[in-house]
Design an enzyme around this catalytic site. Structure first.
Site, PDB file in Angstrom:
ATOM      1  N   LYS A  13       0.852  -1.197   0.000  1.00  0.00           N
ATOM      2  CA  LYS A  13       0.000   0.000   0.000  1.00  0.00           C
ATOM      3  C   LYS A  13       0.883   1.241   0.000  1.00  0.00           C
ATOM      4  O   LYS A  13       2.041   1.229   0.445  1.00  0.00           O
ATOM      5  CB  LYS A  13      -0.945   0.018   1.207  1.00  0.00           C
ATOM      6  N   ASP A 138      -2.905  -1.457  10.397  1.00  0.00           N
ATOM      7  CA  ASP A 138      -3.050  -1.489   8.936  1.00  0.00           C
ATOM      8  C   ASP A 138      -3.707  -2.768   8.425  1.00  0.00           C
ATOM      9  O   ASP A 138      -4.144  -2.822   7.269  1.00  0.00           O
ATOM     10  CB  ASP A 138      -1.682  -1.351   8.253  1.00  0.00           C
TER      11      ASP A 138
END
Length: 284
Positions: A13, A138
């Site tokens: 990401k 996350d």
């Protein structure tokens, strides 16, 4: 029951922006960020076992088996669901550690997604996200499955649409420990909160990364990579570092810049993704 899934992707990401808006009483920082999935991935081979044993089948540099997030994720799901099965886990590591790309969190999320499928434990996406939060802030994003505007400590997620583009990513050759950046006295923690519409209506790169000033002061290699890449556009650091990135409208322009990156840095390109490659395995 399916016995195995091989070469399961765990995508990286990017944080398109990252604002620190406050700090909770427990010490956790309050954030606002936009998470962008990209097509550069770790990969896992996951084979179900009947004897309840969970083990990692290969060595991973600097990561002992017992503390590896993939092993912890498998055991967490096993304990939470009282599952009698085990798993052989092989991790093919392509994403750098300490890079701000979410590699460990993504590996954990892929482990949860795949084992929930192989073991037929039947947890919904939301249940898996809640479980994943125990492993790291996350992890829920990667289970969420699409690009997201995130708040809280990163776990309050709303889906967003992001541009079709390519990213050039530079690894400056250092690991940046997240706790060091977040504990720095120089870190500002009072950026004014925004609304998701402020981000969505912005045609160019939005905001900034509040952690970048701290990281570049501590790690000159990160600063040098940002300055070099800034000649091509709005270059910035992802997460707490160390990797830096810049968006390009198409693959050809990303390739052209990639050929110019100095040999002292590892660099690569990746396409923006709109969905997690394993999204099809998840129940809503």
């Amino acid at each position: 029951m399916s016995r195995s899934l091989l070469n399961c992707p765990a995508p990286a990401k990017l944080n398109l922006f990252l604002h620190v808006t406050g700090r909770r009483a427990d010490g956790y920082h309050l954030l606002q960020t936009a998470f962008q999935l990209i097509g550069h991935c770790d990969a896992l081979d996951i084979v179900s076992r009947d004897d309840g044993i969970i083990r990692r089948c290969n060595d991973v540099a600097e990561v002992p088996e017992e503390s590896d997030l993939i092993v912890r994720a498998a055991r967490l799901l096993q304990n939470h669901t009282a599952c009698k099965y085990g798993a052989d886990l092989t991790l093919h590591k392509h994403l750098p550690m300490g890079g701000g790309l979410g590699g460990g969190s993504s590996d954990a999320a892929t482990t949860l997604i795949v084992l929930n499928h192989l073991w037929e434990t039947g947890l919904s996406r939301q249940q898996l996200m809640q479980l994943g939060l125990q492993l790291g802030a996350d992890v829920p994003f990667f289970i969420f499955g699409t690009n997201a505007f995130a708040e809280g400590v990163g776990e309050v997620l709303q889906a967003i649409v992001t541009p079709d583009c390519w990213y050039l990513v530079i690894e400056p050759g250092v690991q940046v420990p997240t706790p060091v950046i977040f504990s720095a006295k120089e870190l500002t923690r009072d950026t004014k909160p925004i609304r998701i519409t402020d981000f969505s209506s912005h045609s160019k790169m939005f905001g900034k990364n509040d952690l970048q000033t701290v990281a570049t002061a501590m790690f000159p290699q990160v600063d040098a990579a940002i300055k070099w890449l800034s000649t091509y556009g709005d270059a910035r650091m992802t997460g707490s570092g160390a990797c830096v990135f810049c968006a390009f409208p198409d693959e050809a322009s990303a390739d052209k810049a990639l050929r110019q990156v100095p040999d002292c840095w590892k660099s690569w390109k990746a396409k923006a993704l709109h969905k997690h490659p394993l999204d099809y395995l998840l129940q809503t």
